[in-house]
Motif scaffolding. Structure first.
Motif, PDB file in Angstrom:
ATOM      1  N   GLY A 207       0.828  -1.205   0.000  1.00 42.35           N
ATOM      2  CA  GLY A 207       0.000   0.000   0.000  1.00 42.35           C
ATOM      3  C   GLY A 207       0.859   1.250   0.000  1.00 42.35           C
ATOM      4  O   GLY A 207       2.061   1.206  -0.274  1.00 42.35           O
ATOM      5  N   GLY A 208       0.247   2.375   0.316  1.00 43.75           N
ATOM      6  CA  GLY A 208       0.984   3.629   0.350  1.00 43.75           C
ATOM      7  C   GLY A 208       1.869   3.725   1.587  1.00 43.75           C
ATOM      8  O   GLY A 208       1.526   3.217   2.650  1.00 43.75           O
ATOM      9  N   ALA A 209       3.028   4.368   1.441  1.00 42.15           N
ATOM     10  CA  ALA A 209       3.947   4.559   2.556  1.00 42.15           C
ATOM     11  C   ALA A 209       4.862   5.733   2.257  1.00 42.15           C
ATOM     12  O   ALA A 209       5.076   6.086   1.091  1.00 42.15           O
ATOM     13  CB  ALA A 209       4.780   3.297   2.807  1.00 42.15           C
ATOM     14  N   VAL A 210       5.371   6.356   3.324  1.00 43.53           N
ATOM     15  CA  VAL A 210       6.392   7.392   3.139  1.00 43.53           C
ATOM     16  C   VAL A 210       7.699   6.737   2.717  1.00 43.53           C
ATOM     17  O   VAL A 210       8.393   7.206   1.816  1.00 43.53           O
ATOM     18  CB  VAL A 210       6.586   8.202   4.444  1.00 43.53           C
ATOM     19  CG1 VAL A 210       7.746   9.187   4.289  1.00 43.53           C
ATOM     20  CG2 VAL A 210       5.306   8.951   4.798  1.00 43.53           C
ATOM     21  N   LEU A 211       8.039   5.634   3.389  1.00 43.51           N
ATOM     22  CA  LEU A 211       9.262   4.892   3.086  1.00 43.51           C
ATOM     23  C   LEU A 211       8.929   3.408   3.005  1.00 43.51           C
ATOM     24  O   LEU A 211       8.467   2.812   3.978  1.00 43.51           O
ATOM     25  CB  LEU A 211      10.303   5.142   4.184  1.00 43.51           C
ATOM     26  CG  LEU A 211      11.655   4.429   4.023  1.00 43.51           C
ATOM     27  CD1 LEU A 211      12.385   4.943   2.782  1.00 43.51           C
ATOM     28  CD2 LEU A 211      12.501   4.615   5.273  1.00 43.51           C
ATOM     29  N   HIS A 212       9.151   2.823   1.833  1.00 45.55           N
ATOM     30  CA  HIS A 212       8.886   1.397   1.650  1.00 45.55           C
ATOM     31  C   HIS A 212      10.094   0.572   2.093  1.00 45.55           C
ATOM     32  O   HIS A 212      11.238   1.035   2.027  1.00 45.55           O
ATOM     33  CB  HIS A 212       8.561   1.100   0.186  1.00 45.55           C
ATOM     34  CG  HIS A 212       7.255   1.668  -0.264  1.00 45.55           C
ATOM     35  ND1 HIS A 212       6.060   0.986  -0.132  1.00 45.55           N
ATOM     36  CD2 HIS A 212       6.942   2.875  -0.830  1.00 45.55           C
ATOM     37  CE1 HIS A 212       5.073   1.748  -0.604  1.00 45.55           C
ATOM     38  NE2 HIS A 212       5.586   2.886  -1.031  1.00 45.55           N
ATOM     39  N   SER A 213       9.839  -0.638   2.526  1.00 48.82           N
ATOM     40  CA  SER A 213      10.885  -1.531   3.029  1.00 48.82           C
ATOM     41  C   SER A 213      11.237  -2.584   1.992  1.00 48.82           C
ATOM     42  O   SER A 213      10.438  -2.882   1.095  1.00 48.82           O
ATOM     43  CB  SER A 213      10.416  -2.219   4.316  1.00 48.82           C
ATOM     44  OG  SER A 213      10.087  -1.271   5.308  1.00 48.82           O
ATOM     45  N   PRO A 214      12.436  -3.164   2.114  1.00 46.58           N
ATOM     46  CA  PRO A 214      12.767  -4.301   1.243  1.00 46.58           C
ATOM     47  C   PRO A 214      11.712  -5.392   1.377  1.00 46.58           C
ATOM     48  O   PRO A 214      11.217  -5.665   2.474  1.00 46.58           O
ATOM     49  CB  PRO A 214      14.125  -4.770   1.795  1.00 46.58           C
ATOM     50  CG  PRO A 214      14.730  -3.540   2.406  1.00 46.58           C
ATOM     51  CD  PRO A 214      13.578  -2.785   2.992  1.00 46.58           C
ATOM     52  N   GLY A 215      11.353  -5.984   0.253  1.00 50.30           N
ATOM     53  CA  GLY A 215      10.298  -6.991   0.250  1.00 50.30           C
ATOM     54  C   GLY A 215       8.959  -6.452  -0.221  1.00 50.30           C
ATOM     55  O   GLY A 215       8.049  -7.232  -0.521  1.00 50.30           O
ATOM     56  N   ALA A 216       8.822  -5.101  -0.287  1.00 50.74           N
ATOM     57  CA  ALA A 216       7.577  -4.522  -0.784  1.00 50.74           C
ATOM     58  C   ALA A 216       7.412  -4.866  -2.262  1.00 50.74           C
ATOM     59  O   ALA A 216       8.360  -4.792  -3.043  1.00 50.74           O
ATOM     60  CB  ALA A 216       7.576  -3.015  -0.591  1.00 50.74           C
ATOM     61  N   MET A 217       6.196  -5.248  -2.645  1.00 45.60           N
ATOM     62  CA  MET A 217       5.925  -5.678  -4.025  1.00 45.60           C
ATOM     63  C   MET A 217       4.927  -4.747  -4.705  1.00 45.60           C
ATOM     64  O   MET A 217       4.101  -4.114  -4.053  1.00 45.60           O
ATOM     65  CB  MET A 217       5.358  -7.099  -4.027  1.00 45.60           C
ATOM     66  CG  MET A 217       6.239  -8.146  -3.378  1.00 45.60           C
ATOM     67  SD  MET A 217       5.399  -9.764  -3.351  1.00 45.60           S
ATOM     68  CE  MET A 217       6.573 -10.715  -2.381  1.00 45.60           C
ATOM     69  N   PHE A 218       5.019  -4.714  -6.030  1.00 42.94           N
ATOM     70  CA  PHE A 218       4.037  -3.958  -6.812  1.00 42.94           C
ATOM     71  C   PHE A 218       4.051  -4.445  -8.247  1.00 42.94           C
ATOM     72  O   PHE A 218       4.972  -5.154  -8.682  1.00 42.94           O
ATOM     73  CB  PHE A 218       4.299  -2.453  -6.737  1.00 42.94           C
ATOM     74  CG  PHE A 218       5.533  -1.980  -7.455  1.00 42.94           C
ATOM     75  CD1 PHE A 218       5.447  -1.267  -8.638  1.00 42.94           C
ATOM     76  CD2 PHE A 218       6.807  -2.226  -6.932  1.00 42.94           C
ATOM     77  CE1 PHE A 218       6.578  -0.810  -9.297  1.00 42.94           C
ATOM     78  CE2 PHE A 218       7.940  -1.772  -7.575  1.00 42.94           C
ATOM     79  CZ  PHE A 218       7.834  -1.062  -8.754  1.00 42.94           C
ATOM     80  N   GLU A 219       3.025  -4.050  -8.955  1.00 38.25           N
ATOM     81  CA  GLU A 219       2.894  -4.426 -10.366  1.00 38.25           C
ATOM     82  C   GLU A 219       3.064  -3.180 -11.199  1.00 38.25           C
ATOM     83  O   GLU A 219       2.470  -2.130 -10.912  1.00 38.25           O
ATOM     84  CB  GLU A 219       1.522  -5.064 -10.611  1.00 38.25           C
ATOM     85  CG  GLU A 219       1.455  -5.862 -11.890  1.00 38.25           C
ATOM     86  CD  GLU A 219       0.295  -6.860 -11.893  1.00 38.25           C
ATOM     87  OE1 GLU A 219       0.200  -7.642 -12.858  1.00 38.25           O
ATOM     88  OE2 GLU A 219      -0.519  -6.835 -10.929  1.00 38.25           O
ATOM     89  N   TRP A 220       3.893  -3.286 -12.237  1.00 35.05           N
ATOM     90  CA  TRP A 220       4.132  -2.136 -13.102  1.00 35.05           C
ATOM     91  C   TRP A 220       4.180  -2.622 -14.537  1.00 35.05           C
ATOM     92  O   TRP A 220       5.065  -3.389 -14.900  1.00 35.05           O
ATOM     93  CB  TRP A 220       5.440  -1.439 -12.704  1.00 35.05           C
ATOM     94  CG  TRP A 220       5.727  -0.183 -13.467  1.00 35.05           C
ATOM     95  CD1 TRP A 220       6.767   0.035 -14.316  1.00 35.05           C
ATOM     96  CD2 TRP A 220       4.960   1.018 -13.453  1.00 35.05           C
ATOM     97  NE1 TRP A 220       6.702   1.303 -14.829  1.00 35.05           N
ATOM     98  CE2 TRP A 220       5.602   1.934 -14.318  1.00 35.05           C
ATOM     99  CE3 TRP A 220       3.793   1.409 -12.797  1.00 35.05           C
ATOM    100  CZ2 TRP A 220       5.102   3.220 -14.540  1.00 35.05           C
ATOM    101  CZ3 TRP A 220       3.310   2.699 -13.023  1.00 35.05           C
ATOM    102  CH2 TRP A 220       3.959   3.584 -13.877  1.00 35.05           C
ATOM    103  N   GLY A 221       3.189  -2.169 -15.310  1.00 33.23           N
ATOM    104  CA  GLY A 221       3.069  -2.705 -16.660  1.00 33.23           C
ATOM    105  C   GLY A 221       2.691  -4.174 -16.580  1.00 33.23           C
ATOM    106  O   GLY A 221       1.744  -4.549 -15.897  1.00 33.23           O
ATOM    107  N   SER A 222       3.463  -5.000 -17.239  1.00 33.84           N
ATOM    108  CA  SER A 222       3.174  -6.437 -17.222  1.00 33.84           C
ATOM    109  C   SER A 222       4.061  -7.175 -16.234  1.00 33.84           C
ATOM    110  O   SER A 222       4.039  -8.406 -16.175  1.00 33.84           O
ATOM    111  CB  SER A 222       3.382  -7.011 -18.627  1.00 33.84           C
ATOM    112  OG  SER A 222       4.725  -6.776 -19.051  1.00 33.84           O
TER     113      SER A 222
END
Length: 273
Positions: A207-222
């Motif tokens: 989700g949203g965060a000021v600072l993301h941590s290692p292990g954070a996932m997301f989808e971008w394009g395909s």
């Protein structure tokens, strides 16, 4: 403020009249002077600052209202020990919305104060309280813009125009975010790696965060991507600290005046005219 004398009603009326006619305007002038100084801090010439988070990871930044004029970053990549260098293009500046918004709120507060010049006569304590509430709202919003960075998702950071500000262009496995936190200019670089289609990892977009941590996932394009490393550097900006102090002092003055008015109003609902 002078202590309230427990005297007869006529004397209290006279003291309240003096408060509305004289002391209120003295406080308004003081607030205008403080906010003038705060405004000047936002228009200072750009000053360069440097920060180092770890050996061979450093950033040199130059900030002037309302833009980040220069950004020069050296990073050593953990995977292959490659030293990366990237900087803002000479023809680009990145406007920091937090600073623009804070400055606009200071302008609004100043306008409210100057709209009541020395010749203006306040009729009731409630009128003063209403003005102080309006000024305090703007000052609180100005302070909050500097003390509360926006929470962004990783796709929002990826879609930001900031990624297109650099020369040479950022590698596709890096994301960059810049924000203000209190009196610091913060630079965060996220190093990414792609999750393979046959990965056994349970994919959960962050989700949203000021600072993301290692292990954070997301989808971008395909692609499905994961943050592997986070590099963060912070540069102290002295004039931001000055501005925050001015906001705090101004809010205290407003509250003190409100308290004084409220004490009188607790005696009676009085209109001196």
């Amino acid at each position: 403020f002078q202590g309230i004398r427990h005297t007869n009603k006529a004397e209290r009326e006279e003291e309240f009249r003096w408060l509305l006619h004289d002391e209120v305007h003295a406080v308004l002038r003081q607030l205008q002077d403080i906010l003038k100084e705060a405004s000047l801090r936002f228009t200072l010439p750009g000053s360069g600052t440097e920060a180092q988070a770890e050996p061979e990871q450093e950033a040199s930044l130059c900030l002037a209202y309302p833009a980040l004029l220069r950004q020069d970053v050296n990073l050593k990549m953990p995977r292959n020990n490659q030293l990366l260098h990237f900087a803002f293009r000479d023809d680009k500046q990145w406007k920091l919305q937090q600073i623009q918004d804070a400055r606009n709120h200071v302008r609004q507060a100043t306008y409210l104060l100057t709209n009541r010049d020395d010749n203006y006569q306040f009729k009731t304590g409630a009128e003063v309280l209403k003005l102080m509430d309006a000024v305090m709202l703007q000052l609180t919003r100005a302070r909050n813009r500097l003390t509360t960075p926006a929470t962004l998702t990783l796709p929002e950071i990826a879609a930001s125009g900031l990624t297109r500000m650099f020369a040479p262009a950022l590698p596709s496995d890096l994301l960059v975010n810049v924000y203000i936190n209190l009196n610091k200019l913060c630079l965060t670089v996220y190093q990414l790696h792609a999750l393979q289609p046959n990965s056994t990892k349970n994919f959960r977009p962050a989700g949203g965060a000021v600072l993301h941590s290692p292990g954070a996932m997301f989808e971008w394009g395909s692609q499905r991507l994961e943050v592997s490393h986070v590099h963060k550097v912070e540069c102290v900006i002295p004039w931001l600290n000055d501005a925050l102090v001015y906001f705090t002092v101004s809010l205290q003055l407003c509250q003190q005046l409100k308290d004084k008015i409220s004490v009188f109003s607790s005696y009676w609902s009085y209109r001196p005219f």
